[in-house]
Design a protein around this motif. Structure first.
Motif, PDB file in Angstrom:
ATOM      1  N   MET A   1       0.819  -1.204   0.000  1.00  0.00           N
ATOM      2  CA  MET A   1       0.000   0.000   0.000  1.00  0.00           C
ATOM      3  C   MET A   1       0.858   1.261   0.000  1.00  0.00           C
ATOM      4  O   MET A   1       0.588   2.211  -0.702  1.00  0.00           O
ATOM      5  CB  MET A   1      -0.927   0.000   1.217  1.00  0.00           C
ATOM      6  CG  MET A   1      -1.869   1.167   1.260  1.00  0.00           C
ATOM      7  SD  MET A   1      -3.077   1.061   2.589  1.00  0.00           S
ATOM      8  CE  MET A   1      -4.257  -0.086   1.873  1.00  0.00           C
ATOM      9  N   ILE A   2       1.915   1.268   0.823  1.00  0.00           N
ATOM     10  CA  ILE A   2       2.843   2.404   0.873  1.00  0.00           C
ATOM     11  C   ILE A   2       4.258   1.858   0.715  1.00  0.00           C
ATOM     12  O   ILE A   2       4.662   0.939   1.430  1.00  0.00           O
ATOM     13  CB  ILE A   2       2.713   3.183   2.198  1.00  0.00           C
ATOM     14  CG1 ILE A   2       1.302   3.783   2.319  1.00  0.00           C
ATOM     15  CG2 ILE A   2       3.769   4.287   2.289  1.00  0.00           C
ATOM     16  CD1 ILE A   2       1.007   4.391   3.661  1.00  0.00           C
ATOM     17  N   HIS A   3       4.992   2.411  -0.235  1.00  0.00           N
ATOM     18  CA  HIS A   3       6.341   1.916  -0.532  1.00  0.00           C
ATOM     19  C   HIS A   3       7.305   3.098  -0.579  1.00  0.00           C
ATOM     20  O   HIS A   3       7.107   4.046  -1.346  1.00  0.00           O
ATOM     21  CB  HIS A   3       6.344   1.180  -1.872  1.00  0.00           C
ATOM     22  CG  HIS A   3       7.646   0.507  -2.180  1.00  0.00           C
ATOM     23  ND1 HIS A   3       8.022  -0.690  -1.626  1.00  0.00           N
ATOM     24  CD2 HIS A   3       8.665   0.884  -2.982  1.00  0.00           C
ATOM     25  CE1 HIS A   3       9.209  -1.035  -2.076  1.00  0.00           C
ATOM     26  NE2 HIS A   3       9.631  -0.092  -2.891  1.00  0.00           N
ATOM     27  N   VAL A   4       8.316   3.046   0.249  1.00  0.00           N
ATOM     28  CA  VAL A   4       9.349   4.086   0.304  1.00  0.00           C
ATOM     29  C   VAL A   4      10.668   3.447  -0.092  1.00  0.00           C
ATOM     30  O   VAL A   4      11.059   2.421   0.464  1.00  0.00           O
ATOM     31  CB  VAL A   4       9.455   4.684   1.728  1.00  0.00           C
ATOM     32  CG1 VAL A   4      10.543   5.753   1.784  1.00  0.00           C
ATOM     33  CG2 VAL A   4       8.117   5.253   2.183  1.00  0.00           C
ATOM     34  N   LYS A  26      -1.257  -3.631   3.113  1.00  0.00           N
ATOM     35  CA  LYS A  26      -2.605  -3.362   3.589  1.00  0.00           C
ATOM     36  C   LYS A  26      -2.867  -4.123   4.887  1.00  0.00           C
ATOM     37  O   LYS A  26      -2.598  -5.313   4.991  1.00  0.00           O
ATOM     38  CB  LYS A  26      -3.628  -3.777   2.528  1.00  0.00           C
ATOM     39  CG  LYS A  26      -5.060  -3.443   2.905  1.00  0.00           C
ATOM     40  CD  LYS A  26      -6.018  -3.790   1.780  1.00  0.00           C
ATOM     41  CE  LYS A  26      -7.447  -3.425   2.165  1.00  0.00           C
ATOM     42  NZ  LYS A  26      -8.414  -3.751   1.075  1.00  0.00           N
ATOM     43  N   GLY A  27      -3.381  -3.412   5.888  1.00  0.00           N
ATOM     44  CA  GLY A  27      -3.707  -4.018   7.166  1.00  0.00           C
ATOM     45  C   GLY A  27      -2.554  -4.136   8.133  1.00  0.00           C
ATOM     46  O   GLY A  27      -2.740  -4.563   9.273  1.00  0.00           O
ATOM     47  N   ALA A 157      -5.414   4.495   5.088  1.00  0.00           N
ATOM     48  CA  ALA A 157      -4.256   4.316   5.965  1.00  0.00           C
ATOM     49  C   ALA A 157      -4.215   5.490   6.928  1.00  0.00           C
ATOM     50  O   ALA A 157      -4.692   6.588   6.618  1.00  0.00           O
ATOM     51  CB  ALA A 157      -2.957   4.245   5.162  1.00  0.00           C
ATOM     52  N   MET A 158      -3.637   5.251   8.103  1.00  0.00           N
ATOM     53  CA  MET A 158      -3.506   6.301   9.113  1.00  0.00           C
ATOM     54  C   MET A 158      -2.044   6.469   9.476  1.00  0.00           C
ATOM     55  O   MET A 158      -1.325   5.479   9.697  1.00  0.00           O
ATOM     56  CB  MET A 158      -4.309   5.954  10.358  1.00  0.00           C
ATOM     57  CG  MET A 158      -5.818   6.079  10.182  1.00  0.00           C
ATOM     58  SD  MET A 158      -6.407   7.793  10.117  1.00  0.00           S
ATOM     59  CE  MET A 158      -6.170   8.297  11.835  1.00  0.00           C
TER      60      MET A 158
END
Length: 253
Positions: A1-4, A26-27, A157-158
């Protein structure tokens, strides 16, 4: 979901982030820990495009995060963010604070926004404070309103930036309880925190940052229970046993 990947950030001549890479599925709940000034909050601010970055790449929901891109407001709306300070509108009631985004950004009707806001206030245990002013609330209550306000935008997402650091110790538990409940519901979360108990119990993975780099990453039980890196070991010794660390420092001196 988030990739850095390979994130680089400078403030003037100071290199704040030095090739930070992490991913969040995710999750998942990922906690970022480390000493003050290690770059934890800057990572979050770059992910939410509150800060620009000079190198590497951030992708959220499959799209590149660039604060100057036309899609950035839409991407930001998919990531709720809760700060150290509560940033509530002092001239609006608790209910109006939570309704603000849905009405003016999502263009919901006032009736729908009010109904959903009341449900969220009940979720964080503050339904009875709907008509109160922020100044009438404790710090912990204000932070729970801030979480409800972020959730009102229906984020996927939070991001939490040390959400309990400005609270008195007796108020921390209520805020962490709300965050635990979100994790139990499957909310994707990145949490910058000094609350090691929360990280141990809730995080799927923990990343330890030092001087702008992730020096250790792994399951919470491994990083917090049996850290491999000497800097992680020293940090946890000081955080978990501050009096012992001070005594050791005096002996070495």
């Amino acid at each position: 979901m988030i990739h850095v990947e390979g994130l680089e950030k400078r403030f003037g001549a100071h290199r704040v982030l030095q090739g930070v890479s992490l991913h969040v599925d995710k999750g998942e709940v990922v906690c970022l820990i480390g000493p003050s000034g290690s770059g934890k909050s800057t990572v979050l601010r770059c992910i939410n495009a509150l800060e620009s970055y000079e190198g590497g790449e951030i992708r959220a929901f499959g799209e590149r995060v660039d604060r100057n891109a036309p899609n950035i407001h839409r991407l930001r709306s998919r990531m709720g963010m809760v700060f150290q300070r509560f940033n509530l509108f002092p001239h609006r009631t608790v209910l109006e604070n939570v309704m603000e985004g849905p009405v003016y950004v999502l263009r919901q009707s006032a009736a729908q926004a009010r109904e959903e806001a009341m449900a969220l206030l009940a979720k964080v245990g503050l339904a009875e404070k709907a008509q109160a002013w922020p100044a009438q609330l404790s710090g912990g209550q204000q932070q729970r309103v801030a979480i409800a306000r972020a959730l009102a935008m229906k984020p996927e997402a939070m991001l939490f930036d040390e959400p309990t650091s400005a609270l008195d110790p007796e108020l921390v538990g209520d805020v962490l309880g709300v965050m635990r409940a979100l994790a139990d519901e499957g909310m994707t979360m990145i949490v910058v925190t000094h609350e090691m108990g929360f990280a141990r119990e809730v995080a799927d993975r923990v990343c330890f940052l030092h001087s702008g780099s992730i020096v250790e990453e792994g399951p919470s039980a491994q990083v917090l229970g049996a850290p491999r890196h000497a800097r992680t070991q020293d940090f946890l010794r000081r955080v978990l046993h501050p009096s012992g660390a001070a005594a050791s420092a005096e002996v070495r001196a």
